[in-house]
Every structure is written in C-alpha cells, then in structure tokens.
Design an enzyme around this catalytic site. Structure first.
Site, mmCIF file in Angstrom:
data_model
loop_
_atom_site.group_PDB
_atom_site.id
_atom_site.type_symbol
_atom_site.label_atom_id
_atom_site.label_comp_id
_atom_site.label_asym_id
_atom_site.label_seq_id
_atom_site.Cartn_x
_atom_site.Cartn_y
_atom_site.Cartn_z
ATOM 1 N N ASP A 69 45.216 92.131 52.486
ATOM 2 C CA ASP A 69 45.567 92.431 53.877
ATOM 3 C C ASP A 69 46.782 91.636 54.342
ATOM 4 O O ASP A 69 46.838 91.168 55.471
ATOM 5 C CB ASP A 69 44.367 92.166 54.810
ATOM 6 C CG ASP A 69 44.535 92.845 56.169
ATOM 7 O OD1 ASP A 69 45.411 93.731 56.283
ATOM 8 O OD2 ASP A 69 43.811 92.482 57.119
ATOM 9 N N SER A 96 45.912 89.992 65.218
ATOM 10 C CA SER A 96 46.078 90.277 63.794
ATOM 11 C C SER A 96 47.483 89.969 63.312
ATOM 12 O O SER A 96 48.467 90.432 63.894
ATOM 13 C CB SER A 96 45.787 91.751 63.516
ATOM 14 O OG SER A 96 44.421 91.982 63.333
ATOM 15 N N HIS A 134 46.964 95.777 57.634
ATOM 16 C CA HIS A 134 46.379 96.791 58.511
ATOM 17 C C HIS A 134 47.165 96.954 59.820
ATOM 18 O O HIS A 134 47.008 97.959 60.507
ATOM 19 C CB HIS A 134 44.899 96.498 58.799
ATOM 20 C CG HIS A 134 44.624 95.390 59.756
ATOM 21 N ND1 HIS A 134 44.291 94.110 59.369
ATOM 22 C CD2 HIS A 134 44.604 95.366 61.119
ATOM 23 C CE1 HIS A 134 44.075 93.355 60.428
ATOM 24 N NE2 HIS A 134 44.261 94.093 61.510
#
Length: 350
Positions: free
Chosen positions: A133, A212, A103
């Site tokens: 992911d 992230s 993402h």
C-alpha cells in the site's frame, strides 16, 4: 469481547466542500494535547535529487511539538485525485517525489498537489505497490529549492510509549496536526491486494479519513510510518490507527523511483493456524525457500529467529520484515520432534 469486530478501514476520503469542514474541527484536531511537549530533534540533510536516506544524526536541538510541526509541515502535502478523492503525502527528495498510499492514487487520472504555503501543482504516479500500500507520485513545475524533503527514521527502533505526531488532511482539513503515542508495534494489517503488511505501528494519535498517506512522525521529527488504516466501530477515529513502517515504505519507494518491480520476501508455504500453537503448513511450494530447507506439508512452524509464532499473521509479519535473500532460522515441529533449519527467503514481485 464484542460480537462484531471493528472494521479496518482504508482512509482516502472524498473531498469535502468548505462549508461542511468546520463541524469536525474539534473532533479531528488535538492541538491542545501536546504530550510531546519537549523532544529532541535530529537533523540530517539529503542531497538534492536523491531519495531521503535513513536518519543520520548530525545535530540535536530541543524542540516542541509545535516546532516539529512548523518544520515538517512544509514537506506534507494534500492530494486530490480525480477531483473528488483526497489523501495526504510527504516529500522525500528534491526531484519532487512524494510518498503516499497506493489506495489514495489507485486509478488516478489526475492528481492535484497542494503544499502548506498554498502552492498547487500537478503530479503523476511514478509507481505503486498494492502489496505494501505504498505509492510514489512526482510533482512537476516546482523548483527544487521550494521542496522540503522529510527524513525517514528507523521504524524498527520504535517502541510502545514513544511520542508521535501525525500530519495530514482528515476530512479535507489540510495541515491538521494530532499527537499521541505508539500504542503497539509489530501489528499486521491487510493491504489492498489482500496481502499481510507486517511491522505496522499502532497509534492513538487521532487519524481519520483523509490522513491516508501522511507521515507518522517521531519525537525527533523523522517519519517512522505512513498512516494507512483505522480500526473503528463508528467509522471515525476510535484511537486505534495503523501506519505502514517507514523501513518498508522507504525500501518500496526507492525501488519504485528506480523503475524497479517491487520484490517481496517469500517462504514458499501455504499456511493454516496450528491446533496446538504455531502455524501448520498446508502445502510447501516446490523449489521454494521452505522446501529447500527441508520443511514439509504437515510441519508446524513455532518460531522464526527465536521469536515465537502463534498464528498465521505473526508468521506473515515476521517474514514480511525481511528482504528476499535473507536467511532466517525456522523452528518447527514434526510429529513429536522439534528442529531448527535455516531458510533463504525467495521473492515474489508486484
């Protein structure tokens, strides 16, 4: 109980101008909370040009959290995607391959990578997988000698209470270190594709938007997870963060680097929570693993390999922890009778 569940949030963030960053330093950095004060470092070396293998113990040295940070931070990078979205990543080999979240780089046209010494480079996406992911990007124009690959640890060995460290770029504050513990294991989180990611590691190490894709590091300095999500009512860190397990990340990264389509294990069923414990099968895919093992719609799965299955997420997590071709023992209930069969997991590709 609260009437409104906390939101699971993917943690890419728009790049923040320098003027606003200082206001969140205290909130996002816990350098003074050195709960991993003295730990054991396990060192292993990866051959140049190959993806870093699982940890191979060769020497042991007593290190502080600060020393682990000084060693591992060299391999952590800041990613700015399309000039306005920011995340983190870490080097895994001397070709310049970097693991991050899917993402973070989804829709990337340009990727700017900044290393801890300030060196900047461009990168391109090698491959990505929405189901887990996980993505791999590769930098260009950087000498192999300048790259510091991090080592993957064994996420299956992680236990609640283990000390962990997170390094990344929360709110654009690159090279931020936070420390904490593993709060739980075998959690399930939802991937960008809507699939279940099993075996996720829950931590109270402070992670925020921009973390992230950065590494969750154990007390030996090895990567045991890829920071991916937070659960929060406020939208910021409430001490409930989740990392994709390193065993999953490593497997997916190797497939992406090899140019392969990522394979995911499949039992071949559509499921719903059972009314009296277990997971009821709404449908069984013809020719799938469950059908070949003799399972039928209406059966209720109660355990996988002896581990009790309480709900659909638990079943999905247990299956996701395997590889296509693995054999699993499925205990199920049909009417008033119970039985156990062996199913050979199939595969889906993404």
């Amino acid at each position: 109980m609260t009437s409104k569940p906390a939101a699971l949030t993917l943690m890419a963030v728009a790049a923040i101008a320098g003027g606003g960053a200082g206001a969140v330093v205290v909130a996002t950095s816990r350098d003074g909370d050195n709960r991993a004060a003295t730990v054991t470092q396990t060192t292993s070396n990866a051959a140049a040009g190959t993806a870093v293998p699982a940890s191979d113990t060769t020497t042991s040295t007593t290190l502080t959290a600060s020393e682990i940070y000084r060693n591992d931070n060299k391999g952590v990078v800041d990613l700015v995607v399309n000039a306005d979205a920011e995340g983190s990543g870490f080097v895994i080999d001397r070709r310049g391959d970097i693991v991050t979240n899917e993402h973070v780089v989804d829709g990337a046209r340009t990727i700017r990578v900044t290393f801890s010494d300030g060196t900047k480079a461009s990168a391109t996406v090698v491959g990505s997988d929405k189901t887990t992911d996980i993505a791999v990007v590769r930098v260009t124009g950087i000498k192999a000698s300048m790259l510091t690959p991090l080592t993957f640890g064994d996420s299956s060995a992680v236990e609640a209470g283990d000390a962990v460290l997170a390094i990344g770029s929360p709110f654009g504050l690159a090279e931020t270190l936070t420390t904490g513990i593993v709060s739980g294991t075998d959690r399930t989180i939802e991937s960008p594709s809507g699939a279940t990611i099993g075996g996720a590691i829950q931590t109270d190490a402070s992670i925020n938007h921009g973390n992230s894709g950065g590494p969750l590091i154990d007390a030996e300095g090895d990567v045991v997870g890829v920071n991916a999500q937070i659960e929060s009512d406020s939208g910021g860190s409430d001490g409930v963060g989740f990392a994709i397990p390193s065993n999953t990340a490593r497997s997916v990264a190797l497939q992406l680097i090899a140019g392969e389509t990522v394979e995911h294990p499949q039992l071949g069923v559509q499921i719903e929570d059972g009314s009296s414990g277990g997971v009821k099968l709404a449908a069984v895919t013809a020719g799938g693993a469950a059908a070949a093992a003799g399972l039928k719609a209406g059966d209720t799965i109660t355990a996988i390999d002896g581990t009790t299955v309480g709900d659909a997420d638990a079943l999905a997590s247990l299956i996701a922890s395997h590889q296509p071709g693995d054999r699993v023992r499925v205990t199920y209930r049909r009417g008033s009778a119970s039985a156990t069969v062996t199913a050979t997991l199939g595969e889906s590709k993404s």
